[in-house]
Design an enzyme around this catalytic site. Structure first.
Site, PDB file in Angstrom:
ATOM      1  N   VAL A  10     -51.153   2.134 -22.591  1.00 34.77           N
ATOM      2  CA  VAL A  10     -52.207   2.561 -22.184  1.00 34.77           C
ATOM      3  C   VAL A  10     -53.115   2.521 -23.404  1.00 34.77           C
ATOM      4  CG1 VAL A  10     -51.227   4.272 -20.721  1.00 34.77           C
ATOM      5  CG2 VAL A  10     -51.280   4.853 -23.174  1.00 34.77           C
ATOM      6  N   SER A  11     -54.341   2.755 -22.940  1.00 42.60           N
ATOM      7  CA  SER A  11     -55.635   2.141 -24.183  1.00 42.60           C
ATOM      8  C   SER A  11     -55.632   3.235 -25.179  1.00 42.60           C
ATOM      9  CB  SER A  11     -56.785   1.920 -23.437  1.00 42.60           C
ATOM     10  OG  SER A  11     -56.641   0.711 -22.388  1.00 42.60           O
ATOM     11  N   THR A  12     -55.382   4.509 -24.812  1.00 40.25           N
ATOM     12  CA  THR A  12     -55.670   5.374 -26.002  1.00 40.25           C
ATOM     13  C   THR A  12     -54.573   6.514 -25.809  1.00 40.25           C
ATOM     14  OG1 THR A  12     -57.066   7.034 -24.488  1.00 40.25           O
ATOM     15  CG2 THR A  12     -58.427   5.335 -25.320  1.00 40.25           C
ATOM     16  N   GLN A  15     -54.490   8.939 -22.968  1.00 41.14           N
ATOM     17  CA  GLN A  15     -54.167   8.501 -21.690  1.00 41.14           C
ATOM     18  C   GLN A  15     -52.804   8.569 -21.148  1.00 41.14           C
ATOM     19  OE1 GLN A  15     -55.557   4.253 -21.572  1.00 41.14           O
ATOM     20  NE2 GLN A  15     -57.173   4.932 -20.056  1.00 41.14           N
ATOM     21  N   GLN A  39     -52.740   1.854 -27.140  1.00 42.48           N
ATOM     22  CA  GLN A  39     -53.955   1.050 -27.851  1.00 42.48           C
ATOM     23  C   GLN A  39     -54.526  -0.048 -27.056  1.00 42.48           C
ATOM     24  OE1 GLN A  39     -51.736  -0.144 -31.286  1.00 42.48           O
ATOM     25  NE2 GLN A  39     -52.960  -2.041 -31.281  1.00 42.48           N
TER      26      GLN A  39
END
Length: 196
Positions: A10-12, A15, A39
């Site tokens: 996931v990007s963050t 999330q 990340q």
């Protein structure tokens, strides 16, 4: 004996990766063999991904939910796919895209179809990353136009700031002395002076 692995991204940190977990567990992947990164997918410099690649051996199988979970950089997705499938001889299953299952169609036609689908999906993943950045920039511009301030609020200037600024401008004292008298870093003193 070959091992089965799963990769989740996931990007963050905020999330939620539940959908990806569910997909891994439905495919009966041991929780200990699932690697997670929280990340951006802009590159492959991710700790869990690096550890996963290091642990995988020839004949192992890797599950990912969708190609954009692997990454969002067109060239790097293609390069990583090549490294995994050709150099390391690992099979990959993209759960959301059955055509991207390297266990099937190892003949010329199957490989060609997989390559075409991979290139298309990699392009879509990078394009979406570009769209996200564009939407983000538009949102920031709109917020700034409404007067929203970003970053830390500026500290109030010390009482003696204007006096020290004038002395510095008249070259009675140098920048370091003026900043020190105000209890500020020289760069901060200079920037705040410029803004006035």
């Amino acid at each position: 004996m070959s091992q089965i692995y799963g990769y989740i991204r996931v990007s963050t940190k905020e999330q939620n990766e539940d959908r990806q977990w569910q997909a891994m567990l439905q495919n009966k992947i041991d929780k200990k063999k699932i690697y997670i990164d929280k990340q951006s997918g802009k590159d492959f410099n991710r700790p869990a991904y690096k550890k996963l690649i290091k642990n995988m051996k020839e004949g192992d199988l890797l599950y990912i939910k969708s190609i954009d979970r692997l990454g969002r950089n067109y060239d790097e997705i293609l390069e990583q796919w090549r490294i995994l499938t050709r150099e390391k001889q690992i099979d990959i299953v993209v759960i959301d895209m059955p055509l991207l299952d390297t266990r099937r169609g190892k003949d010329l036609v199957g490989t060609f179809l997989s390559d075409v689908v991979l290139q298309l999906l990699s392009f879509v993943a990078e394009n979406e990353r570009c769209n996200i950045r564009a939407r983000q920039a538009e949102g920031i511009a709109t917020a700034k136009a409404r007067g929203v301030k970003f970053g830390r609020p500026l500290k109030e200037l010390p009482e003696n700031f204007m006096e020290m600024r004038e002395k510095w401008k008249r070259k009675e004292i140098n920048l370091r002395v003026a900043a020190k008298e105000c209890g500020m870093a020289p760069t901060t003193f200079f920037e705040r002076s410029k803004k006035l």
